[in-house]
Design an enzyme around this catalytic site. Sequence first.
Site, PDB file in Angstrom:
ATOM      1  N   GLN A   1       0.814  -1.220   0.000  1.00  0.00           N
ATOM      2  CA  GLN A   1       0.000   0.000   0.000  1.00  0.00           C
ATOM      3  C   GLN A   1       0.847   1.269   0.000  1.00  0.00           C
ATOM      4  O   GLN A   1       0.327   2.352  -0.294  1.00  0.00           O
ATOM      5  CB  GLN A   1      -0.949   0.007   1.207  1.00  0.00           C
ATOM      6  CG  GLN A   1      -0.267   0.163   2.546  1.00  0.00           C
ATOM      7  CD  GLN A   1      -1.215   0.018   3.721  1.00  0.00           C
ATOM      8  OE1 GLN A   1      -1.579  -1.087   4.112  1.00  0.00           O
ATOM      9  NE2 GLN A   1      -1.621   1.142   4.288  1.00  0.00           N
TER      10      GLN A   1
ATOM     11  N   CYS B   1      -5.320   0.596   3.826  1.00  0.00           N
ATOM     12  CA  CYS B   1      -5.305  -0.830   4.163  1.00  0.00           C
ATOM     13  C   CYS B   1      -6.693  -1.444   4.002  1.00  0.00           C
ATOM     14  O   CYS B   1      -6.832  -2.602   3.603  1.00  0.00           O
ATOM     15  CB  CYS B   1      -4.831  -1.003   5.592  1.00  0.00           C
ATOM     16  SG  CYS B   1      -5.800  -0.037   6.768  1.00  0.00           S
TER      17      CYS B   1
ATOM     18  N   HIS C   1      -6.068  -1.044  11.551  1.00  0.00           N
ATOM     19  CA  HIS C   1      -5.446  -1.617  10.354  1.00  0.00           C
ATOM     20  C   HIS C   1      -6.289  -2.775   9.826  1.00  0.00           C
ATOM     21  O   HIS C   1      -6.775  -3.595  10.603  1.00  0.00           O
ATOM     22  CB  HIS C   1      -4.023  -2.087  10.691  1.00  0.00           C
ATOM     23  CG  HIS C   1      -3.239  -2.548   9.511  1.00  0.00           C
ATOM     24  ND1 HIS C   1      -3.161  -1.812   8.342  1.00  0.00           N
ATOM     25  CD2 HIS C   1      -2.501  -3.660   9.293  1.00  0.00           C
ATOM     26  CE1 HIS C   1      -2.410  -2.465   7.473  1.00  0.00           C
ATOM     27  NE2 HIS C   1      -2.002  -3.595   8.017  1.00  0.00           N
TER      28      HIS C   1
ATOM     29  N   ASN D   1      -0.942  -9.390   4.749  1.00  0.00           N
ATOM     30  CA  ASN D   1      -0.830  -7.952   4.971  1.00  0.00           C
ATOM     31  C   ASN D   1      -0.561  -7.258   3.632  1.00  0.00           C
ATOM     32  O   ASN D   1      -0.421  -7.931   2.597  1.00  0.00           O
ATOM     33  CB  ASN D   1       0.297  -7.675   5.988  1.00  0.00           C
ATOM     34  CG  ASN D   1       0.164  -6.307   6.646  1.00  0.00           C
ATOM     35  OD1 ASN D   1      -0.723  -5.514   6.316  1.00  0.00           O
ATOM     36  ND2 ASN D   1       1.063  -6.016   7.570  1.00  0.00           N
TER      37      ASN D   1
END
Length: 339
Positions: A141, A147, A282, A303
Amino acid sequence: MAIPKALLFAILSCICLCNAVLAAREQSDHAAMVARHERWMAQYGRVYKDATEKARRFEIFKANVAFIESFNAGNHKFWLGVNQFADLTNYEFRATKTNKGFIPSTVRVPTTFRYENVSIDTLPATVDWRTKGAVTPIKDQGQCGCCWAFSAVAAMEGIVKLSTGKLIYLSEQELVDCDVHGEDQGCEGGLMDDAFKFIVKNGGLTTESKYPYTAADGKCKGGSNSAATIKGYEDVPANNEAALMKAVANQPVSVAVDGGDMTFQFYSGGVMTGSCGTDLDHGITAIGYGKAGDGTQYWLLKNSWGTTWGENGFLRMEKDISDKRGMCGLAMEPSYPTA
Ligand SMILES: *[C@@H]1O[C@H](CO)[C@@H](O)[C@H](O)[C@H]1NC(C)=O
């Protein structure tokens, strides 16, 4: 008693010698750290605007390396690494990498939960959606707090693959630019559930190659070039890791976590255990679960911080902990798109 002159000299010269040795060691430690910072800058392509900024970044880097090394010297089930965030203070890290767009779970309107009657006993002991080709490679990102878009897209890529047989790389940037309703504000934060609502209304999302990621807010380049769509979304009942397991056994699931701790900033591998915050800031994606060699149960998560963070971009966090909210609050607000 008078100390013989020769002995006094010997003591004094020893002190001087020791000081000199210490000073020399400090100097070489400093030189080694400077060299380490230089190598790190080259590795991550970091350039500072002037010498003052470089000196400031060096001090932060040095303090982070000390924190990482002292953590790793302790007895933990996971370890930290000097990754791309090593010249950021934890405050700066929180400001850029995570976002503050999540609403508390109590505000969520309950939805149906299609997996409620699934029996835990029938679930596989290990799930890894990567092995079923339902997970695209790790994305990054960058310096944009979106996110939420990466989390929603990863969950959607999963259900699209499971329902159509095709793994399609979908566009986060379309969400960043075009989804400006509810809590969704591009690089300034958002919610996965709001992203799913937008995707339904938008008639789907286009591909990543047709609408590439820029890591910045942009003007919506509209047009319905949808490559895949979803019917809706459902929330996993809050604070219930067993319910989350039922969902993750069936598809990748978006989860919100508190990703602001220094242990999260520098996580490099192993099963994350121990204390962690629950201020959800997040969005990531649960893509499986399993049991480590030492018997620790874990969630497997994807992630969006590139492959130099964590286990090649992935993360394992302890599963079925005593706190119902889960590790870093991961069981507080999970949700998934429906096909
Ligand atoms: C689960 O079972 C209950 C009782 O049979 C039923 O009322 C409910 O609709 C079922 N839930 C789902 C999602 O199928």
